[in-house]
Design a protein around this motif. Structure first.
Motif, short mmCIF file in Angstrom:
data_model
loop_
_atom_site.label_atom_id
_atom_site.label_comp_id
_atom_site.label_asym_id
_atom_site.label_seq_id
_atom_site.Cartn_x
_atom_site.Cartn_y
_atom_site.Cartn_z
N LEU A 1 16.52 14.94 13.35
CA LEU A 1 17.06 14.00 14.63
C LEU A 1 16.03 13.99 15.71
CD1 LEU A 1 19.97 16.68 13.99
CD2 LEU A 1 19.61 14.36 13.10
N PRO B 1 18.36 22.26 -11.81
CA PRO B 1 18.20 22.11 -10.40
C PRO B 1 16.73 22.83 -10.10
CG PRO B 1 20.47 22.97 -10.97
CD PRO B 1 19.60 22.73 -12.19
N MET C 1 13.19 17.61 -8.87
CA MET C 1 13.58 16.58 -8.20
C MET C 1 12.46 15.58 -7.99
SD MET C 1 14.47 17.49 -4.20
CE MET C 1 15.21 19.04 -4.15
N PHE D 1 13.70 14.94 1.63
CA PHE D 1 14.47 16.42 1.93
C PHE D 1 13.39 16.98 2.99
CE2 PHE D 1 16.90 15.68 -2.00
CZ PHE D 1 18.18 15.44 -1.20
N GLU E 1 13.59 15.62 6.27
CA GLU E 1 14.79 15.91 6.85
C GLU E 1 15.32 17.39 7.04
OE1 GLU E 1 17.56 14.08 4.45
OE2 GLU E 1 16.85 11.95 5.21
N LEU F 1 14.07 20.33 4.77
CA LEU F 1 14.17 21.33 4.06
C LEU F 1 12.89 22.62 4.03
CD1 LEU F 1 15.47 22.52 1.22
CD2 LEU F 1 13.81 21.01 0.00
N PHE G 1 18.41 27.53 -12.65
CA PHE G 1 17.25 26.93 -11.82
C PHE G 1 15.98 26.79 -12.25
CE2 PHE G 1 15.16 25.93 -7.73
CZ PHE G 1 16.06 25.60 -6.92
N THR H 1 22.89 21.84 11.36
CA THR H 1 22.82 21.10 12.49
C THR H 1 23.30 19.74 12.49
OG1 THR H 1 20.48 22.11 12.37
CG2 THR H 1 20.84 20.46 13.82
N GLU I 1 22.10 16.43 10.46
CA GLU I 1 21.31 16.42 9.51
C GLU I 1 21.96 16.01 7.98
OE1 GLU I 1 19.54 20.22 8.70
OE2 GLU I 1 21.59 21.34 8.52
N SER I 2 21.22 15.95 6.80
CA SER I 2 21.89 15.50 5.67
C SER I 2 22.64 16.89 5.24
CB SER I 2 20.56 14.98 4.86
OG SER I 2 20.83 15.67 3.68
N ALA J 1 22.68 17.36 2.21
CA ALA J 1 22.21 17.99 1.17
C ALA J 1 21.28 19.07 1.51
CB ALA J 1 21.46 16.99 0.27
N VAL J 2 20.40 18.74 2.59
CA VAL J 2 19.52 19.67 3.52
C VAL J 2 20.45 20.94 3.59
CG1 VAL J 2 17.86 20.23 5.12
CG2 VAL J 2 17.87 18.12 3.69
N LEU K 1 21.00 23.06 0.30
CA LEU K 1 20.04 23.52 -0.27
C LEU K 1 19.46 24.83 0.59
CD1 LEU K 1 17.99 20.45 -1.47
CD2 LEU K 1 19.24 22.00 -2.70
N ARG K 2 19.61 24.57 1.94
CA ARG K 2 19.17 25.71 2.80
C ARG K 2 19.93 26.89 2.95
NH1 ARG K 2 19.86 23.66 7.74
NH2 ARG K 2 18.03 22.41 7.91
N PHE L 1 22.63 25.59 -5.24
CA PHE L 1 21.81 24.88 -6.09
C PHE L 1 22.66 24.04 -7.14
CE2 PHE L 1 19.01 27.96 -4.27
CZ PHE L 1 18.29 27.24 -3.49
N ALA M 1 21.52 19.11 -9.38
CA ALA M 1 21.34 19.22 -7.95
C ALA M 1 20.70 17.71 -7.50
CB ALA M 1 20.74 20.62 -7.74
N PRO M 2 20.28 17.66 -6.37
CA PRO M 2 19.83 16.40 -5.79
C PRO M 2 18.60 16.08 -6.61
CG PRO M 2 20.58 17.72 -4.04
CD PRO M 2 20.69 18.47 -5.06
#
Ligand SMILES: Cc1cc2nc3c(=O)[nH]c(=O)nc-3n(C[C@H](O)[C@H](O)[C@H](O)COP(=O)(O)OP(=O)(O)OC[C@H]3O[C@@H](n4cnc5c(N)ncnc54)[C@H](O)[C@@H]3O)c2cc1C
Ligand code: FES
Lengths: 423, 81
Positions: free
Chosen positions: A48, A122, A125, A133, A136, A138, A223, B17, B20-21, B23-24, B27-28, B32, B44-45
């Motif tokens: 953002l 998982p 990706m 990600f 954005e 991650l 995972f 936040t 924000e996405s 998905a993020v 994951l954070r 998963f 998962a994504p």
């Protein structure tokens, strides 16, 4: 109420923004539509408020232009209304209709994935997906990451992993060294790209770049835990938490093909003014074949001017745009040759390896003698919500299928909106 | 300025936040297993751009692609995890 505009642009990446700005500057009423929630497409993503420098001037122009911008708007149907186009889009719970005199398609490209045992775990990706990600927000906190697949995109992805606190174990590039060296003349011909590459090289100092290597199998229970890699002779197993793996890009040509525009799965065909084989439909950017952001910007501007009826290749600006487009397209073709997929990758899936992730269709369920229709009807491959956008290119690569005809809706749409009254 | 907010994921509070996405944010927070595939595998994504539908979760009752969904305060999210 149905809104009417002169030019509707589908896709708000560099190509679409550039088209919308150009048409609006020529005095047209313009509407720009995108599925995402911000302008910039696949390349200009940012947390953002942090707009990347190279995007700033175009985004400022978009803000200043009289362009109606609709985000979170998936275009799922376009109808030919004899001389104009009627677009239907789903925007959250709403269904919206817009009619337009001219259409500019700028739907970009998606990543190509190839199946190997464990690719559905998982933690595995896309390379571009991982990049998205990471841009954005991650965070990776020292986690072990392997970047793999093919193409120049792997380098900025690895750099982003480092910036997000991850530890890049290696970059596996399936193309052999002798072909990777073919990048040198490309870089020498583009000083700005050479500079970017040098900066990337510095931020990747100490990360092993391994051309001629690829992932054979991913292991893990819930995972990703480890990856087995090979160069065709040797094998290694690396423990890792994330695998960012992508094999280049595939144009999102579906909407254009469904409207009757000539083209293949390698992109829509356009003439010098970016007009498709269908009168009144223009196309620009990655959708016409993968060639990067410079091609998208030049083609978007040409398409926007042409859709507004003011494209003049002989003008000063026209000259500049034609030259920029030719340069970027020629680089795109060179990169395509350098990073062509090696045949060994076809041998990776085992009978139980999933090919269609939506419908869980395993490799062994597909008879290699089938065409795309039979495969779909007999196994449901490509019938899930992604509508074959992931497994379609896999089936083409793996079995030489020709792409199937495109169904309406182009995008998975809530049923209520499909059967709703005309808005 | 980062605009912090709270969402609820499978009944637990998660800090995220605004904007924000989703998905993020998931994951954070260590999620998963976004969806379960038709044969029961965790998914998962993958694509990060709305193409693969592997990141689908339910938000306030409707299925959405988490990678395209901006976080807003008070979202009620259900995964298959
Ligand atoms: C996942 C991914 C990550 C990438 N990361 C990088 C990077 O880090 N650096 C780099 O140099 N290049 C990157 N690229 C390549 C880069 O995307 C292109 O070079 C450039 O963005 C092409 O611009 P474009 O406008 O043609 O398409 P895009 O930027 O892809 O824009 C297309 C837009 O169309 C929208 N759209 C598509 N279909 C519809 C529909 N039916 N309805 C509504 N909207 C629709 C999409 O939401 C998208 O925003 C990446 C590509 C991908 C796929
Ligand atoms: S990660 Fe692919 S649709 Fe969201």
């Amino acid at each position: 109420m149905v809104e009417h505009v002169d030019v509707a642009v589908v896709g708000g990446g560099p190509a679409g923004i550039s088209a919308a700005v150009a048409s609006a500057a020529a005095g047209k009423r313009v509407c720009l539509l995108d599925e995402g929630s911000r302008p910039g497409g696949q390349i200009w993503r940012h947390r953002l408020g942090q707009v990347p420098d190279e995007a700033q001037s175009l985004l400022t122009k978009l803000d200043a232009a009289a362009v109606k911008v609709l985000f979170r708007a998936s275009v799922f149907d376009v109808e030919d209304r004899q001389g104009s186009w009627r677009l239907t889009l789903s925007q959250g719970e709403r269904r919206v209709a817009i009619t337009a005199e001219k259409l500019v398609l700028a739907c970009g490209a998606r990543e190509r994935f190839l199946p190997f045992p464990g690719w559905t775990l998982p933690g595995v990706m896309g390379a571009g997906g991982g990049q998205a990600f990471l841009k954005e927000g991650l965070e990776l906190h020292g986690e072990r990451v392997l970047v793999a697949g093919t193409g120049p995109l792997l380098l900025p992805v690895a750099a982003s992993v480092g910036k997000a606190g991850g530890r890049v174990l290696a970059i596996l590039e399936q193309t052999p060294w002798r072909r990777v060296l073919g990048m040198l003349p490309v870089l020498l011909a583009h000083p700005s790209k050479a500079l970017q590459a040098a900066q990337l090289g510095r931020s990747l100092f100490g990360v092993p770049y391994r051309p001629g290597w690829w992932v054979q199998e991913a292991y893990g229970k819930d995972f990703l835990e480890a990856v087995r890699l090979t160069d065709g002779q040797r094998e290694e197993v690396l423990e890792c938490r994330w695998l960012f793996c992508g094999f280049g890009l595939v144009p999102n040509g579906e909407l254009g093909v469904a409207l009757g525009c000539a083209g293949t799965h390698a992109g829509l065909q356009v003439n010098k003014a970016q007009e498709s084989s269908v009168n009144g439909i223009f196309a620009a950017g990655e959708l016409c074949g993968v060639a990067g952001v410079d091609a998208a910007l030049a083609e978007g501007a040409i398409a926007g001017l042409a859709a507004a009826g003011v494209w003049d290749a002989a003008s000063v600006e026209g000259h500049r745009l034609v030259k920029a487009r030719a340069r970027a397209r020629s680089t795109g073709r060179q990169l395509e040759r350098i990073f062509a997929l090696r045949p060994e990758l076809r041998g990776l899936p085992r009978p139980e390896t999933i090919i269609c992730r939506c419908e869980d269709v395993p490799y062994g369920a597909i008879d290699p003698s089938w065409g795309s229709r039979e495969t779909k009807l007999c196994t449901r491959a490509g019938m899930g919500p992604c509508q074959g956008r992931v497994c379609g290119p896999i089936l083409i690569y793996q079995f030489g299928h020709t792409p199937d005809t495109v169904r309406i809706p182009y995008k998975t749409t809530p049923v209520g909106q499909l059967i709703a009254e005309e808005p | 300025m980062a605009d912090h907010c709270i969402i609820r994921v499978d009944g637990q509070l998660v800090a995220a936040t605004s904007g924000e996405s989703l998905a993020v944010a998931l994951l954070r927070a260590g999620h998963f297993r976004f969806r379960e595939s038709c044969s029961g595998q965790a998914r998962a994504p993958v694509c990060g751009m709305g193409t693969c539908y592997e990141c689908q979760v339910r938000v306030n009752g409707t299925w959405v692609r988490a990678c395209l969904e901006p976080v807003r305060a008070g979202l009620e999210v259900h995964t298959d995890g």
